[in-house]
Write an enzyme that holds these catalytic residues in place. Structure first.
Site, PDB file in Angstrom:
ATOM      1  N   HIS A  91      24.233  17.228 -13.941  1.00  0.00           N
ATOM      2  CA  HIS A  91      25.345  16.684 -15.172  1.00  0.00           C
ATOM      3  C   HIS A  91      25.840  17.883 -15.731  1.00  0.00           C
ATOM      4  CE1 HIS A  91      26.265  14.491 -18.532  1.00  0.00           C
ATOM      5  NE2 HIS A  91      26.843  13.401 -17.740  1.00  0.00           N
ATOM      6  N   ASP A 149      23.789   7.301 -12.388  1.00  0.00           N
ATOM      7  CA  ASP A 149      24.271   6.971 -10.861  1.00  0.00           C
ATOM      8  C   ASP A 149      22.970   6.833  -9.918  1.00  0.00           C
ATOM      9  OD1 ASP A 149      26.759   6.269 -12.081  1.00  0.00           O
ATOM     10  OD2 ASP A 149      27.190   8.660 -12.185  1.00  0.00           O
TER      11      ASP A 149
END
Ligand code: CMC
Length: 426
Positions: A315, A372
């Site tokens: 991320h 996710d």
């Protein structure tokens, strides 16, 4: 002590001074808006890794601590303790609703969940099998044709109404996009069902409202399924200035219609580096196929000459852990026995996580599982097709996009988004 930063051009020895502005949380910023005027140069920040594009009071992420707050409230105090609609109200109004306010908000969204009959024709123009994200982006842009006069609104009430309308209609648009993709008839929203339940209903029901879901042929939508999906919506509700939100703000900065701005946000979200990762994670787990193959794919992910990446890992902001992923992992563990979680996919996912978290490549680059990585396994257990994972992200994120749009509209310092470039051509 002056709250400024001095920069020296070592070629000329000239120095330049810029104001520093402190944040209420997180890093301060150096205001470089006069940089070009002072120095005759631009700044270069590929991918905006160090650039604050706006001032905001909506969502805060501390990537080092793994912290996420909506309007100051930690995500752990919202998901799964509060409902998604309470979270929507919080983002839109900067406070949680009382019981009456929540009831009124809920009722209004139920009433606004219908689509204009003409809008259904939009879907008919797409081929059967069209990816629901493409259809959803197009149908959301089309929604602006039905509310075009609203472009001129300029007060808080008007903004809030625009917001409530699109939040109410997004699950219907998404469910219609799905049903069209499989050639099934549309199911209209049922006013007696809650926001989240209604979406599952529109996805599953047969004309007349009957449902026959699951291997045991259960007809109901289980409370636990509604709770799981509601938590997923809450975890996706906003995430400060990510790629799709920046897209929404960029389109809004030209004065375009907010629903077109959100349509652009949906398109930006679709890519697998962003919201499309949830669909890619499950496709990747299926491709890996069994726990024995995990080592081979970890090696591919680490190979600098191979473009393969572990989907659901890494991320831009979180460099410790993604707090949303932690909540979903807990939820996944709770649901294991109650929902039909795919044990093979879970075993592969667990193995990847175990290896990656102990591997120098992932540790040194601070690559952790993101939201996710876990959402797909849960959505699969809710009998939701992979192609609908990113549309579900859209439903959750619509409130964030429209809240950011409202903040932009009310910003007295707002300007059209118009970056510069380092020209290297002829
Ligand atoms: N698998 C293997 N290596 C990776 C991965 C990954 N998933 N992510 C980053 N790296 C490596 C990358 O190769 C680079 O290595 P090196 O320094 O040797 O060149 C280093 O880590 C830094 O990567 P980056 O691409 O410069 O980092 P970024 O901050 O620009 O990208 C990201 C962030 C999310 C796009 C990226 O981590 C990624 O592609 N992840 C997989 C897709 C994914 O899961 N996306 C969902 C994000 S969370 C949902 C959302 O909010 O949208």
């Amino acid at each position: 002590m002056k709250n400024t930063m001095t920069m020296i051009d070592n070629r000329t020895g000239k120095s330049y001074e810029f104001d520093i502005q402190d944040a209420t949380r997180g890093p301060s910023v150096v205001n470089i808006s006069s940089f070009y005027a002072q120095t005759g140069m631009f700044t270069y920040d590929n991918g905006f890794t160090s650039t604050a594009s706006c001032k905001s009071k909506i969502t805060f992420i501390d990537g080092e601590k793994g912290e996420l707050r909506y309007r100051g409230i930690k995500i752990e105090d919202l998901a799964p303790k509060r409902s998604y609609l309470e979270t929507c109200y919080l983002l839109l109004n900067d406070r949680l609703p009382d019981e009456q306010e929540l009831l009124k908000f809920d009722l209004e969204l139920r009433h606004r969940s219908l689509l204009h009959e003409n809008l259904k024709n939009i879907f008919a123009t797409f081929p059967t099998g069209a990816h629901p994200m493409a259809a959803l982006s197009a149908a959301t842009a089309a929604l602006s044709t039905f509310y075009y006069s609203h472009l001129d609104i300029s007060d808080e009430n008007g903004y809030q109404e625009m917001a409530r309308r699109i939040i109410a209609k997004m699950p219907t648009l998404a469910a219609f996009a799905y049903r069209h993709s499989i050639g099934a008839p549309f199911i209209q929203p049922d006013i007696d069902r809650s926001y989240t339940e209604n979406f599952l209903y529109m996805m599953r029901a047969y004309p007349g409202g009957k449902m026959h879901h699951g291997i045991n042929g259960e007809r109901k939508i289980k409370a636990i399924e509604i709770k799981a999906l509601d938590t997923i919506f809450t975890l996706h509700a906003d995430h400060e200035q990510n790629a799709s939100t920046t897209t929404v703000r960029g389109v809004a900065s030209t004065g375009a219609h907010p629903y077109v701005a959100i349509s652009a946000g949906i398109s930006a979200l679709w890519g697998r580096a962003h919201g499309g990762a949830n669909e890619s994670v499950i496709k990747q787990l299926e491709m890996i196929g069994s726990v024995e193959n995990v080592d081979k794919y970890i090696a591919k992910a680490k190979d600098p000459n191979d473009e393969f990446r572990l989907m659901g890992f890494g991320h831009r902001v979180y460099k410790n852990f993604d707090p949303r992923a932690k909540i979903l992992k807990n939820l996944q563990d709770q649901l294991k026995d109650e929902l039909n979680l795919d044990s093979n996919l879970m075993n592969i996912a667990n193995k990847i996580e175990e290896i990656a978290l102990a591997d120098e490549y992932f540790i040194s680059r601070k690559l952790y599982p993101n939201i996710d990585f876990y959402s797909g396994v849960i959505l699969t257990a809710l009998d939701i097709e992979k192609s609908m994972f990113t549309p579900i992200f859209v439903i959750g994120r619509t409130v964030g996009w429209i809240t950011q749009w409202m903040e932009f509209k009310k910003d007295k310092e707002k300007k059209i988004a118009r970056p510069r470039q380092l020209y290297l051509g002829k």
